[in-house]
Each structure stands twice: as C-alpha cells, then as structure tokens.
Design a protein around this motif. Structure first.
Motif, mmCIF file in Angstrom:
data_model
loop_
_atom_site.group_PDB
_atom_site.id
_atom_site.type_symbol
_atom_site.label_atom_id
_atom_site.label_comp_id
_atom_site.label_asym_id
_atom_site.label_seq_id
_atom_site.Cartn_x
_atom_site.Cartn_y
_atom_site.Cartn_z
ATOM 1 N N ILE A 199 0.906 -1.272 -0.035
ATOM 2 C CA ILE A 199 -0.026 -0.093 -0.009
ATOM 3 C C ILE A 199 0.928 1.336 -0.263
ATOM 4 O O ILE A 199 2.070 1.366 0.385
ATOM 5 C CB ILE A 199 -1.010 0.027 1.331
ATOM 6 N N SER A 200 0.218 2.232 -0.600
ATOM 7 C CA SER A 200 1.106 3.619 -0.695
ATOM 8 C C SER A 200 0.879 4.472 0.742
ATOM 9 O O SER A 200 -0.234 4.050 1.227
ATOM 10 C CB SER A 200 0.778 4.237 -1.894
ATOM 11 N N LEU A 201 1.831 5.227 0.960
ATOM 12 C CA LEU A 201 1.620 6.352 2.094
ATOM 13 C C LEU A 201 0.406 6.877 1.939
ATOM 14 O O LEU A 201 -0.577 7.205 3.008
ATOM 15 C CB LEU A 201 2.853 7.097 2.208
ATOM 16 N N GLU A 202 0.030 7.369 0.991
ATOM 17 C CA GLU A 202 -1.346 8.111 0.484
ATOM 18 C C GLU A 202 -2.597 7.280 0.818
ATOM 19 O O GLU A 202 -3.339 8.232 1.362
ATOM 20 C CB GLU A 202 -1.099 8.587 -0.988
ATOM 21 N N ASP A 203 -2.470 6.182 0.365
ATOM 22 C CA ASP A 203 -3.761 5.349 0.919
ATOM 23 C C ASP A 203 -3.785 5.015 2.552
ATOM 24 O O ASP A 203 -4.875 4.897 3.178
ATOM 25 C CB ASP A 203 -3.683 4.099 0.302
ATOM 26 N N ALA A 204 -2.603 4.951 2.942
ATOM 27 C CA ALA A 204 -2.376 4.793 4.488
ATOM 28 C C ALA A 204 -3.119 5.715 5.282
ATOM 29 O O ALA A 204 -3.801 5.778 6.199
ATOM 30 C CB ALA A 204 -1.295 4.211 5.031
ATOM 31 N N VAL A 205 -2.691 7.261 4.860
ATOM 32 C CA VAL A 205 -3.160 8.303 5.463
ATOM 33 C C VAL A 205 -4.545 8.228 5.416
ATOM 34 O O VAL A 205 -4.952 9.028 6.497
ATOM 35 C CB VAL A 205 -2.372 9.349 4.966
ATOM 36 N N ILE A 206 -5.254 7.740 4.730
ATOM 37 C CA ILE A 206 -6.795 8.460 4.405
ATOM 38 C C ILE A 206 -7.564 7.054 4.970
ATOM 39 O O ILE A 206 -8.874 7.122 5.076
ATOM 40 C CB ILE A 206 -7.395 8.450 3.033
ATOM 41 N N LYS A 207 -6.895 6.086 5.785
ATOM 42 C CA LYS A 207 -7.642 5.011 6.160
ATOM 43 C C LYS A 207 -8.234 5.229 7.514
ATOM 44 O O LYS A 207 -7.699 6.216 8.387
ATOM 45 C CB LYS A 207 -6.630 3.735 6.784
ATOM 46 N N PRO A 208 -9.382 4.824 7.925
ATOM 47 C CA PRO A 208 -10.047 5.257 9.278
ATOM 48 C C PRO A 208 -9.301 4.928 10.239
ATOM 49 O O PRO A 208 -8.561 3.732 10.506
ATOM 50 C CB PRO A 208 -11.207 4.194 8.914
#
Length: 363
Positions: free
Chosen positions: A269-278
């Motif tokens: 997973i990218s950091l961008e996707d991790a940041v928007i995770k609940p």
C-alpha cells in the motif's frame, strides 16, 4: 493611571502548582510561583494603582516585586492608558500546508526509501528521521541523501551506530557530498574520534549511549522546546503524532514505529492510501489539555507527548488512550521530578511493554 501590558509573544501557562512564562520570540521559558498568575490576570483588567490599593501593605510590596520581575525580564511594558484595547492579541492558530510533515523510518534497507520517495513528494513531507541498527558507510549516507536530491524534503536526520571507520575524513566526505542531511547522531561510541567544531554543514553528535528505538518517549527538561511553531502546534494538536507517519523495520505503516496498530505495509500500500484509512488521524488532535495529569502541567505546551508508551489507565469516550506518558517522572501537583521507572504505580504498564518487546523479538 498606569497599565501593565504583556507583550503578545509572551505565553503564560498555568499548572497545578506553578506557572511557566514562555518568551516565544527568544525561545526561553521560566518557572514562577502560582500566585503570579492571578496578579497577571488582574493586570490585564485593571490599572496598577487600583490593584495595589486593594491589598494590605505586605501584599503591596509583593505585587511591586513581581511587577519589577515582569519588567526586568521584558515580559511587558507600562503605558498611561490601556494599550491592550488598541492591539489584537497574538494568534495561537496553527496552520501547516503539508499533508504530512515528518516520516520516521526504522531502517531496514535502501530499497524501502526508494519505495516511499514518490509518496514523500505527493504528501509534501518535509523531514525524514532515519534510525538504523546497521553501521552505515560513507557511501550509504551519500546514497540516502541522493535518493531525495530533487525532493521537497528539506532535511534528513540519521541515527546510526558508530564504527571505527568514522573519522574526520569520513565526515568530511559527507560534508562535501550531501545536501539534505542536517543531523547525524553516531551512538554506541566509546569516545569521540576527533574534536568537533562548527565546521560541517550538518550537526554532528557522538554519544556513548546505546540508542534504541524503544528509548523514544522520554520526558525530560532537556527535550523541552520553546519555539512558537512547536508551541502553537501543541496548543492545537498532538505534539508528537500530528501530521507524522512511521514505518517499522518490517515495513508496517503506523502513526509511530513503536505503536501496535498498523495501516498496511509499504510492499502492499502507498503512504497516500494509508493516511486516509479510518483511524490513522485519530490521535492528531489529542492535545495535552485532554491528557490526564498533563492537562494540569505547566510544561504541557513545550513538552512532546508520547502515545506509544503510556501509563495505560485512562481512555476517553472516543476510545483514545488519554493516559499520561509512561516515561515522564514529573508530578505537576508537587513540582518534583523522580525516576519514572522506579514509580510503583507504573510497574504494571512497564511489565506490559516489556512483554510486548519480548513478543516482537520472538523471545
């Protein structure tokens, strides 16, 4: 009539037993008795003559002494009219345009840094903190720096074990061939290999201490920072986790490498996707004013919080851990410091984290 006017860059923080006066322009803080807080509050509302007239002779002497302290330390000035009515107070709002400001990586391999380079650009990350248990060669330092040569990243801080190859020539090579590295800490160093002066483009430190990533979270006077950016962030957000991201040695993406909860792995997973995770940002706005005991501490805006190691005895209505940092030995109710690890009330939490460390190490 004379009025005392507090300079707008002076922040007065009330604790349970003392106050802290912070000069946000000079980056210094000083402790004072709690009674000075009430005097400052009165000085904001009334002229000096009216305040003094309302006290007995002994108290008048005390008020004049405190007033002299405020003036001598240049915390404010006296005018013939109420100056504060004509000028707005300093705003303590905090605004940072970057989606993330800092990334802390428990180093595993150079390839991991290459994987997150593009994400660092997209998220406009400013600082990289790299902790390694491996002994870096000069080529390693230079390669790390060059990975981010054209990046928005403004600074890299590196913790690395000391080795015999580190000498003045070694450091001189880094001085000539790096641009982003601004702080290097060589740990587990028996003695300084040479005398260091302000001759390198980065800060250079040698410490005998065996720095471990689990050493993070210590609360000590020497770590306090009276800086307007840090202070305003602490007033509005969590002073450790706000806009921060961490990657542990296995590539797991976390708020901090030492925390248990993860939001994916850099291999998947990218950091961008991790940041928007609940849940990723759930601690971002947990200020010291909402943490038990810390909310009564005069140091709360110049101290860095820790959610990785806490006393584990308070949870708020949102399920967030609002316990005092485990590695803090200060008691704001008595004004005394003690060795935190010897506090009998912390032993249960200490045993819990020791078990977690052993489990992670496979012991």
């Amino acid at each position: 009539m004379r009025y005392f006017n507090l300079f707008s860059n002076i922040l007065v923080t009330k604790g349970a037993g003392r106050i802290l006066i912070s000069d946000l322009q000079r980056n210094v803080s000083e402790l004072y008795p709690l009674e000075l807080y009430d005097i400052i509050e009165e000085l904001k509302k009334h002229c000096i003559e009216n305040i003094i007239d309302g006290y007995d002779e002994e108290s008048q002497v005390m008020i004049n002494e405190y007033l002299n302290i405020l003036l001598q330390n240049e915390y404010g000035f006296i005018t013939e009219d109420n100056w504060d009515k004509n000028f707005p107070a300093l705003s303590y709002d905090y605004d940072e345009p970057s989606i993330l400001t800092e990334i802390f990586i428990e180093f595993s391999e150079i390839a991991a840094l290459k994987k997150i380079k593009q994400s660092a650009e997209h998220l406009r990350i400013k600082h990289l903190v790299l902790y390694s248990t491996e002994k870096f060669t000069a080529e390693d330092f230079i390669e790390i720096d060059q990975i981010f040569a054209t990046s928005v990243l403004s600074g890299i801080e590196i913790f690395s074990p000391f080795h015999e190859g580190v000498n003045k020539l070694f450091v001189g090579t880094l001085h000539k061939n790096t641009e982003r590295i601004y702080n290097i800490i060589f740990y587990s160093c028996g003695k300084k290999p040479f005398k260091t002066k302000d001759e390198f483009r980065f800060n250079l430190y040698f410490t005998e201490e065996e720095v471990k990533i689990s050493s993070c979270g210590k609360v000590d006077l020497k770590y306090f920072n009276t800086n307007i950016s840090k202070v305003t962030e602490a007033i509005n957000h969590n002073s450790c986790l706000h806009k921060k991201i961490g990657i542990d040695i296995n590539g797991n993406i976390k708020n901090c490498p030492l925390m248990v909860e993860n939001f994916g792995n850099i291999n998947d997973i990218s950091l961008e996707d991790a940041v928007i995770k609940p849940g990723f940002r759930k601690y971002w706005n947990l200020t010291k004013d909402k943490i038990e005991i810390c909310k009564d501490c005069e140091f709360r805006y110049i101290c860095t919080d820790c959610r990785a190691y806490t006393e584990r005895n308070h949870t708020n209505s949102e399920g967030l851990d609002t316990s005092k940092p485990l590695k803090c030995g200060y008691d704001p109710y008595t004004g005394k410091w003690e060795t935190w690890s010897k506090n009998p009330l912390k032993q249960e939490a200490i045993r819990f984290y020791e078990q977690q460390i052993n489990l992670n190490a496979g012991l």
